[in-house]
Design an enzyme around this catalytic site. Sequence first.
Site, PDB file in Angstrom:
ATOM      1  N   HIS A 118      -8.064  -5.433  -0.781  1.00 19.87           N
ATOM      2  CA  HIS A 118      -6.681  -4.687  -0.740  1.00 19.87           C
ATOM      3  C   HIS A 118      -5.655  -5.441   0.361  1.00 19.87           C
ATOM      4  CE1 HIS A 118      -4.170  -1.266  -0.181  1.00 19.87           C
ATOM      5  NE2 HIS A 118      -4.230  -1.288   1.057  1.00 19.87           N
ATOM      6  N   ASP A 178     -10.156  -4.259  -5.215  1.00 20.60           N
ATOM      7  CA  ASP A 178      -9.640  -3.413  -4.070  1.00 20.60           C
ATOM      8  C   ASP A 178     -10.313  -1.790  -4.294  1.00 20.60           C
ATOM      9  OD1 ASP A 178      -8.136  -1.627  -2.397  1.00 20.60           O
ATOM     10  OD2 ASP A 178      -6.116  -2.879  -3.266  1.00 20.60           O
ATOM     11  N   SER A 189       0.876  -1.181   0.113  1.00 14.67           N
ATOM     12  CA  SER A 189      -0.039  -0.022  -0.094  1.00 14.67           C
ATOM     13  C   SER A 189       0.809   1.357   0.036  1.00 14.67           C
ATOM     14  CB  SER A 189      -0.925  -0.063   1.227  1.00 14.67           C
ATOM     15  OG  SER A 189      -1.943   0.755   0.943  1.00 14.67           O
TER      16      SER A 189
END
Length: 346
Positions: free
Chosen positions: A307, A277, A153
């Site tokens: 995610h 996501d 991320s």
Amino acid sequence: MPDGERQHEDAQAAPLNFWGEHPATEAEYYAAHGAEGESSYFTAPGSGRRLFTRAWRPRGGGAAPRALVFMVHGYGNDISWTFQSTATFLAGSGFACYAADLPGHGRSHGLRAFVPDLDSAIADLLAFFRSVRRRVEEEKGHPSLPCFLFGESMGGAICLLIHLRTTTQPEDSWAGAVLVAPMCKISDRIRPPWPLPQILTFVARFAPTLPIVPTADLIEKSVKVPAKRVVAARNPVRYSGRPRLGTVVELLRATDELGGRLDEVTVPFLVVHGSADEVTDPAVSQALYDAAASEDKTIRIYDGMLHSLLFGEPDENIQRVRADILAWLNQRCNSTRGSSSLRIQD
């Protein structure tokens, strides 16, 4: 029973460790997966900040590891809870992994989840990574090893920024980067509409630490398996408050920079992303793949995954993603590769 009370009771009933009640200690957990680990603090020479760090290595310490993997966690997360599952898996597969809690995250020093200067945080990480490289190279039986970046991320964005800031420094050469649902730029789909970014930037000048930016529940949007949401929420050092103004403004700035420099990326990379996501946009990962100048680049888009690819999915999905990451790393340790470009839609 109201949902809030039920979630509170579920959190209280969650195990003390992210892997469950057995084994009882981290050392036993590592050993069960063919790994060993240690933790310590590192004082960054530039900022003077103390970063909490961890190392995960193949158990036994006899043969040299296949490579060094320098790992970066995401926003609000840390290296001591579910993040460890991937590091332990890689260590048990022959890789020495190293990571630090970002400033203001986990057990590192700083106001919780306050990152007003990402470049300063990157400098701290680089200082730690360089110290590890020097120490490993000095150890008997551990010659110069391939070094990989690994980021989840926001950590994926940090890995790309590290690459872009070290392309002219031979001591910081990278054999490749693994980018897991990277935040390469804020997608237009979820970016705050005009004029909100401008308003946030103005207010942040006067009150950068205010935790007032509205946001959805990241665990709810990231973690598919309900029982794993409970475990993620049980993390004792996870930041669960609203994002701070200064952090949001800095992330907007940094991802805008990165989004405008995707064509400057030359490091070999694997990017993995879930098609469903809602936290970071798989279309942005596709834009990275399309624009990057890297001769060796691979993208995997997993149909229906969210995610949290390496913890929040059903176990069989996690095993698929892990296998792809491990195969990619092994291939780049086993041979000197020429150009390679691969897109796979699952």
